[in-house]
Structure formats: C-alpha cells, structure tokens
Motif scaffolding. Sequence first.
Motif, short mmCIF file in Angstrom:
data_model
loop_
_atom_site.label_atom_id
_atom_site.label_comp_id
_atom_site.label_asym_id
_atom_site.label_seq_id
_atom_site.Cartn_x
_atom_site.Cartn_y
_atom_site.Cartn_z
N SER A 1 36.05 -39.15 48.25
CA SER A 1 35.55 -39.84 49.44
C SER A 1 35.43 -38.92 50.63
O SER A 1 36.23 -38.00 50.81
CB SER A 1 36.51 -40.97 49.84
OG SER A 1 36.61 -41.92 48.83
N TRP B 1 27.85 -41.89 45.78
CA TRP B 1 28.92 -42.84 45.52
C TRP B 1 29.70 -42.42 44.29
O TRP B 1 29.12 -42.04 43.28
CB TRP B 1 28.34 -44.25 45.34
CG TRP B 1 27.68 -44.72 46.58
CD1 TRP B 1 26.36 -44.59 46.92
CD2 TRP B 1 28.30 -45.37 47.69
NE1 TRP B 1 26.13 -45.11 48.17
CE2 TRP B 1 27.31 -45.60 48.66
CE3 TRP B 1 29.60 -45.77 47.96
CZ2 TRP B 1 27.58 -46.22 49.88
CZ3 TRP B 1 29.87 -46.38 49.17
CH2 TRP B 1 28.87 -46.61 50.12
N ALA C 1 26.64 -45.91 55.43
CA ALA C 1 26.76 -46.65 54.17
C ALA C 1 26.03 -47.97 54.19
O ALA C 1 25.75 -48.54 53.15
CB ALA C 1 28.23 -46.87 53.85
N ARG D 1 29.23 -51.14 43.24
CA ARG D 1 27.95 -50.68 42.72
C ARG D 1 27.24 -51.86 42.07
O ARG D 1 27.83 -52.60 41.28
CB ARG D 1 28.19 -49.56 41.71
CG ARG D 1 26.96 -48.84 41.29
CD ARG D 1 27.24 -47.57 40.55
NE ARG D 1 28.27 -47.72 39.53
CZ ARG D 1 29.08 -46.74 39.17
NH1 ARG D 1 29.01 -45.56 39.72
NH2 ARG D 1 29.98 -46.94 38.22
N LEU E 1 32.05 -43.78 49.26
CA LEU E 1 31.05 -42.88 49.82
C LEU E 1 31.60 -41.45 49.79
O LEU E 1 32.69 -41.19 50.29
CB LEU E 1 30.70 -43.29 51.25
CG LEU E 1 29.63 -42.48 51.94
CD1 LEU E 1 28.28 -42.61 51.22
CD2 LEU E 1 29.49 -42.90 53.39
N THR E 2 30.82 -40.52 49.23
CA THR E 2 31.26 -39.13 49.09
C THR E 2 30.73 -38.28 50.24
O THR E 2 29.86 -38.70 51.01
CB THR E 2 30.77 -38.52 47.77
OG1 THR E 2 29.34 -38.42 47.81
CG2 THR E 2 31.21 -39.35 46.57
N ILE F 1 24.31 -50.35 46.24
CA ILE F 1 25.65 -50.89 46.47
C ILE F 1 25.57 -52.19 47.25
O ILE F 1 24.53 -52.52 47.84
CB ILE F 1 26.57 -49.89 47.22
CG1 ILE F 1 25.93 -49.40 48.54
CG2 ILE F 1 26.89 -48.71 46.35
CD1 ILE F 1 26.50 -50.06 49.73
N THR G 1 34.22 -48.08 51.15
CA THR G 1 34.18 -48.56 49.78
C THR G 1 33.13 -49.66 49.68
O THR G 1 32.76 -50.28 50.67
CB THR G 1 35.56 -49.08 49.33
OG1 THR G 1 35.50 -49.42 47.93
CG2 THR G 1 36.00 -50.28 50.11
N VAL H 1 33.22 -48.34 44.28
CA VAL H 1 32.79 -46.98 44.54
C VAL H 1 33.13 -46.59 45.98
O VAL H 1 33.38 -47.46 46.82
CB VAL H 1 31.29 -46.78 44.27
CG1 VAL H 1 30.99 -46.86 42.78
CG2 VAL H 1 30.45 -47.79 45.04
N PRO I 1 29.50 -52.76 51.71
CA PRO I 1 30.31 -51.63 52.17
C PRO I 1 31.23 -52.00 53.33
O PRO I 1 30.85 -52.78 54.19
CB PRO I 1 29.27 -50.60 52.61
CG PRO I 1 28.09 -51.40 52.99
CD PRO I 1 28.10 -52.60 52.08
#
Length: 97
Positions: A32, A25, A48, A10, A19-20, A57, A7, A17, A60
């Motif tokens: 996630s 994001w 990240a 942003r 991380l996908t 971002i 996480t 946000v 993280p």
Amino acid sequence: MSLQVVTANRLGDGLVVFLTAEGGWSEDINQSRVADGKEAGDALLAEASAPELDTVIVGPYLIEVEQQDGGLVPTKYREVLRTKGPSVRQDLGYQAG
C-alpha cells in the motif's frame, strides 16, 4: 499523525485490495501507499475515487494502519479481518491458501 491507506473491494472477484504506490491495486496491505496526515489521506482517497476506477473497484475508503514488525497492520479489528479473510471457516478466504 496517523498513517492511513486506501482499501476497497475489487469488482471482478470481491476481494479486498489496497491502493499501491504505482496507482494499482494489490491484495497485499504491505504494498500500500501510505499517507501520513489528513491532507495526504484526503489526496489519496480522491485519487482512489476517480470515476474511471468505477469498473475496477468499489467503495474505496481510508483505514488507519501501524508499522509493526516491518509490515503494515490495520488498527481496527474489522480491517484486520478484511485483510485475513473469514474467521469462522479456515477453509475459505486468504488463509485457505
């Protein structure tokens, strides 16, 4: 082993946000990419923390999550609040709509 996601906030609007799987994001924790174990979590955090993301971002870090009712839920109360928004003003944050 514990499940973890990355996480951050942003920079454009300060929203939380995650991380996908595609490396982007999302504000939705359920999109996630999940790491299982220390090595996988460290690799996810390293991705990240890439210098080129400094303009997208900030801050993280890894959080622990659990699978519940088909979705991801943070295990710490602080992170639950971050995913839902302010708890004292229901007209602000994600819950406002």
